[in-house]
Design an enzyme around this catalytic site. Sequence first.
Site, PDB file in Angstrom:
ATOM      1  N   ARG A   1      31.385 -29.972 -45.084  1.00  0.00           N
ATOM      2  CA  ARG A   1      32.097 -31.101 -45.674  1.00  0.00           C
ATOM      3  C   ARG A   1      32.566 -30.686 -47.059  1.00  0.00           C
ATOM      4  O   ARG A   1      31.936 -29.853 -47.721  1.00  0.00           O
ATOM      5  CB  ARG A   1      31.171 -32.319 -45.793  1.00  0.00           C
ATOM      6  CG  ARG A   1      30.909 -33.026 -44.474  1.00  0.00           C
ATOM      7  CD  ARG A   1      32.139 -33.807 -43.992  1.00  0.00           C
ATOM      8  NE  ARG A   1      31.911 -34.546 -42.772  1.00  0.00           N
ATOM      9  CZ  ARG A   1      32.241 -34.105 -41.545  1.00  0.00           C
ATOM     10  NH1 ARG A   1      32.789 -32.922 -41.373  1.00  0.00           N
ATOM     11  NH2 ARG A   1      32.016 -34.867 -40.486  1.00  0.00           N
TER      12      ARG A   1
ATOM     13  N   HIS B   1      41.193 -29.484 -42.157  1.00  0.00           N
ATOM     14  CA  HIS B   1      40.083 -30.013 -41.351  1.00  0.00           C
ATOM     15  C   HIS B   1      40.386 -29.853 -39.847  1.00  0.00           C
ATOM     16  O   HIS B   1      40.472 -30.831 -39.103  1.00  0.00           O
ATOM     17  CB  HIS B   1      39.829 -31.491 -41.678  1.00  0.00           C
ATOM     18  CG  HIS B   1      38.439 -31.953 -41.295  1.00  0.00           C
ATOM     19  ND1 HIS B   1      37.701 -32.824 -42.045  1.00  0.00           N
ATOM     20  CD2 HIS B   1      37.659 -31.650 -40.227  1.00  0.00           C
ATOM     21  CE1 HIS B   1      36.531 -33.056 -41.461  1.00  0.00           C
ATOM     22  NE2 HIS B   1      36.493 -32.345 -40.334  1.00  0.00           N
TER      23      HIS B   1
HETATM   24  P1  NDP Z   1      23.204 -30.046 -36.579  1.00  0.00           P
HETATM   25  O1  NDP Z   1      22.544 -31.304 -37.034  1.00  0.00           O
HETATM   26  O2  NDP Z   1      23.074 -29.649 -35.147  1.00  0.00           O
HETATM   27  O3  NDP Z   1      22.669 -28.816 -37.469  1.00  0.00           O
HETATM   28  C1  NDP Z   1      22.517 -28.923 -38.840  1.00  0.00           C
HETATM   29  C2  NDP Z   1      21.868 -27.646 -39.370  1.00  0.00           C
HETATM   30  O4  NDP Z   1      21.825 -27.715 -40.792  1.00  0.00           O
HETATM   31  C3  NDP Z   1      20.427 -27.452 -38.884  1.00  0.00           C
HETATM   32  O5  NDP Z   1      20.165 -26.103 -38.613  1.00  0.00           O
HETATM   33  C4  NDP Z   1      19.618 -27.926 -40.078  1.00  0.00           C
HETATM   34  O6  NDP Z   1      18.326 -27.336 -40.202  1.00  0.00           O
HETATM   35  C5  NDP Z   1      20.491 -27.448 -41.220  1.00  0.00           C
HETATM   36  N1  NDP Z   1      20.183 -28.183 -42.448  1.00  0.00           N
HETATM   37  C6  NDP Z   1      20.320 -29.503 -42.699  1.00  0.00           C
HETATM   38  N2  NDP Z   1      19.901 -29.791 -43.940  1.00  0.00           N
HETATM   39  C7  NDP Z   1      19.490 -28.638 -44.488  1.00  0.00           C
HETATM   40  C8  NDP Z   1      18.939 -28.285 -45.743  1.00  0.00           C
HETATM   41  N3  NDP Z   1      18.720 -29.200 -46.696  1.00  0.00           N
HETATM   42  N4  NDP Z   1      18.621 -26.987 -45.965  1.00  0.00           N
HETATM   43  C9  NDP Z   1      18.823 -26.061 -45.014  1.00  0.00           C
HETATM   44  N5  NDP Z   1      19.339 -26.328 -43.785  1.00  0.00           N
HETATM   45  C10 NDP Z   1      19.662 -27.609 -43.532  1.00  0.00           C
HETATM   46  O7  NDP Z   1      24.740 -30.186 -36.986  1.00  0.00           O
HETATM   47  P2  NDP Z   1      26.009 -29.505 -36.292  1.00  0.00           P
HETATM   48  O8  NDP Z   1      25.797 -28.061 -36.203  1.00  0.00           O
HETATM   49  O9  NDP Z   1      26.363 -30.245 -35.056  1.00  0.00           O
HETATM   50  O10 NDP Z   1      27.157 -29.849 -37.384  1.00  0.00           O
HETATM   51  C11 NDP Z   1      27.015 -29.465 -38.719  1.00  0.00           C
HETATM   52  C12 NDP Z   1      28.132 -30.062 -39.575  1.00  0.00           C
HETATM   53  O11 NDP Z   1      29.365 -29.411 -39.312  1.00  0.00           O
HETATM   54  C13 NDP Z   1      28.462 -31.532 -39.342  1.00  0.00           C
HETATM   55  O12 NDP Z   1      27.516 -32.388 -39.951  1.00  0.00           O
HETATM   56  C14 NDP Z   1      29.838 -31.646 -39.980  1.00  0.00           C
HETATM   57  O13 NDP Z   1      29.709 -31.939 -41.350  1.00  0.00           O
HETATM   58  C15 NDP Z   1      30.411 -30.244 -39.811  1.00  0.00           C
HETATM   59  N6  NDP Z   1      31.532 -30.243 -38.861  1.00  0.00           N
HETATM   60  C16 NDP Z   1      32.767 -29.822 -39.306  1.00  0.00           C
HETATM   61  C17 NDP Z   1      33.836 -29.775 -38.452  1.00  0.00           C
HETATM   62  C18 NDP Z   1      35.158 -29.249 -38.898  1.00  0.00           C
HETATM   63  O14 NDP Z   1      36.135 -29.319 -38.132  1.00  0.00           O
HETATM   64  N7  NDP Z   1      35.267 -28.690 -40.091  1.00  0.00           N
HETATM   65  C19 NDP Z   1      33.723 -30.207 -37.056  1.00  0.00           C
HETATM   66  C20 NDP Z   1      32.389 -30.562 -36.678  1.00  0.00           C
HETATM   67  C21 NDP Z   1      31.340 -30.599 -37.561  1.00  0.00           C
HETATM   68  P3  NDP Z   1      17.215 -27.539 -39.056  1.00  0.00           P
HETATM   69  O15 NDP Z   1      17.715 -26.727 -37.872  1.00  0.00           O
HETATM   70  O16 NDP Z   1      16.004 -26.978 -39.649  1.00  0.00           O
HETATM   71  O17 NDP Z   1      17.172 -28.995 -38.758  1.00  0.00           O
HETATM   72  C1  OXD Z   2      32.998 -33.646 -37.222  1.00  0.00           C
HETATM   73  C2  OXD Z   2      34.250 -33.300 -37.865  1.00  0.00           C
HETATM   74  O1  OXD Z   2      32.015 -33.872 -37.932  1.00  0.00           O
HETATM   75  O2  OXD Z   2      35.284 -33.419 -37.204  1.00  0.00           O
HETATM   76  O3  OXD Z   2      32.956 -33.703 -35.969  1.00  0.00           O
HETATM   77  O4  OXD Z   2      34.269 -32.884 -39.012  1.00  0.00           O
END
Ligand code: NDP
Ligand code: OXD
Length: 308
Positions: free
Chosen positions: A223, A271
Site C-alpha cells: 500500500r 495500482h
Molecule cells: P496475507 O495476509 O496473506 O499475508 C500478509 C503477510 O504479511 C504475512 O506473511 C504476514 O506475516 C506479513 N506481515 C503482516 N504484518 C507484519 C509485520 N508487522 N511484520 C512482518 N510481517 C508482517 O496478505 P496477502 O499476501 O494476500 O496480501 C498482502 C497485501 O498485498 C494486501 O494486504 C494488499 O495491501 C496488497 N495487495 C496489493 C495489490 C496490488 O495490485 N498492488 C493487489 C493485492 C494485494 P505472517 O505470515 O507471520 O502472518
Molecule cells: C487488493 C488490491 O488489495 O487490489 O486486492 O490492492
Amino acid sequence: MTRIALISQSANLAYFAPLVQAAAPELDVVVWPDPAFREAEVAMCWNAPPGVYAQMPRLRLVHSIAAGVDNVVAGQDLRGLPVCRVVDPKLADGMVQYVLWSVLHFHRRIDVAMANQRNRVWQRPLQTPAADCRVGLMGLGKLGGAIARSLLGLGYAVNGWSRSAHDIEGAAMFSGAEAFDDFLGKTDVLVCVLPLTDATRGILGKRTFDALPRGAAVVNCGRGEHLVASDLLAALDSGQLRGAVLDVFASEPLPQDDPLWQAPGVVVTPHMATMASSAVVAQQVADNVRRLEAGQPLHNAVDMSRGY
Ligand code: NDP
Ligand code: OXD
C-alpha cells in the site's frame, strides 16, 4: 431478504450489482449513497467513507472487494463486526508476474539500459546470474509465498520476512522486528507485499533504506502508506538506493504534481500489479453472505486484533 450495499467513496461499484445478483439472486443489492444502504446487513466495500458503518444499524458483515482490508476498516467503528477479504489464486499469479518484471528490471539492469537509451549510449550493462541477486520479500502470505516459490524456481536467492516464522524450502527466512535488520542487510531488491497495519505503516522509510546494502532497489506493491516518499527521494538522491518500482500510492490517482512521477530511477504504475476478477469477487462475497445466513464460519475472515 438480505440487503447488501456496495460502498466506496472513490470508485463507482455499481458494476458489481449485476455480478452479485447473478451469484445470489435472492439478495437485494443497493449502491451507496442510495439511502437504502442504511438498512443493509452486508457492506461490500473499497475505500469506505469514514463512519459509514455507524449509519448502518443492521450491519452484520463487512466484506472487502480486495485482498487488503485497510481501506474498509480505516476510520470506522467496527463494533466487533466480522471483516472478510478476497483470496484468489489468480490474484497471486498476477502479483508474481508483476514482481518478476520488477526484479528483472533491476537484476538484468534494464534500468541502466533504459537510461543509456535516452542518451543514445550503446553499452552493455553488467549481467549477473539470478543466484547473485538477493530478493528480500516483506510479507510471506498468499502473495509473498507465491512470489518466493516462483523466484526460487528461476534461481534467485530469496529471503523472506514475516511476523511469524515460515518455512519455504530454498529460501532464507526471517521473522519479527528483531530479525529485520539482518534480513535487510542481505537484500539487493526489497519487495513489499505487506498488508497496511499500524505496525507496517511507513515501514519503507529512512531506517529501512539505511539498513539495505548501498545501491539496493525497492519495489512496493503493498500500500502507498508503507512508503515515506520523502525518505525514498532522499535515498535515491544520495545513491543509497538505486531505484524503485512503485505500484501503490497514499493518494490514488497519484496527483499530477507529485515528485515521484519524474524522480530519476522511479517507475510508477497505476495500482495494476494484480486484481481479482469481478466475477470471482462477487461469488466469494455471495458465498460468505450465505454462510453468514446459515451461521457457518466465514471464509477469509480477517483477524482484526492483528489488522490483516
Ligand atoms: P496475507 O495476509 O496473506 O499475508 C500478509 C503477510 O504479511 C504475512 O506473511 C504476514 O506475516 C506479513 N506481515 C503482516 N504484518 C507484519 C509485520 N508487522 N511484520 C512482518 N510481517 C508482517 O496478505 P496477502 O499476501 O494476500 O496480501 C498482502 C497485501 O498485498 C494486501 O494486504 C494488499 O495491501 C496488497 N495487495 C496489493 C495489490 C496490488 O495490485 N498492488 C493487489 C493485492 C494485494 P505472517 O505470515 O507471520 O502472518
Ligand atoms: C487488493 C488490491 O488489495 O487490489 O486486492 O490492492
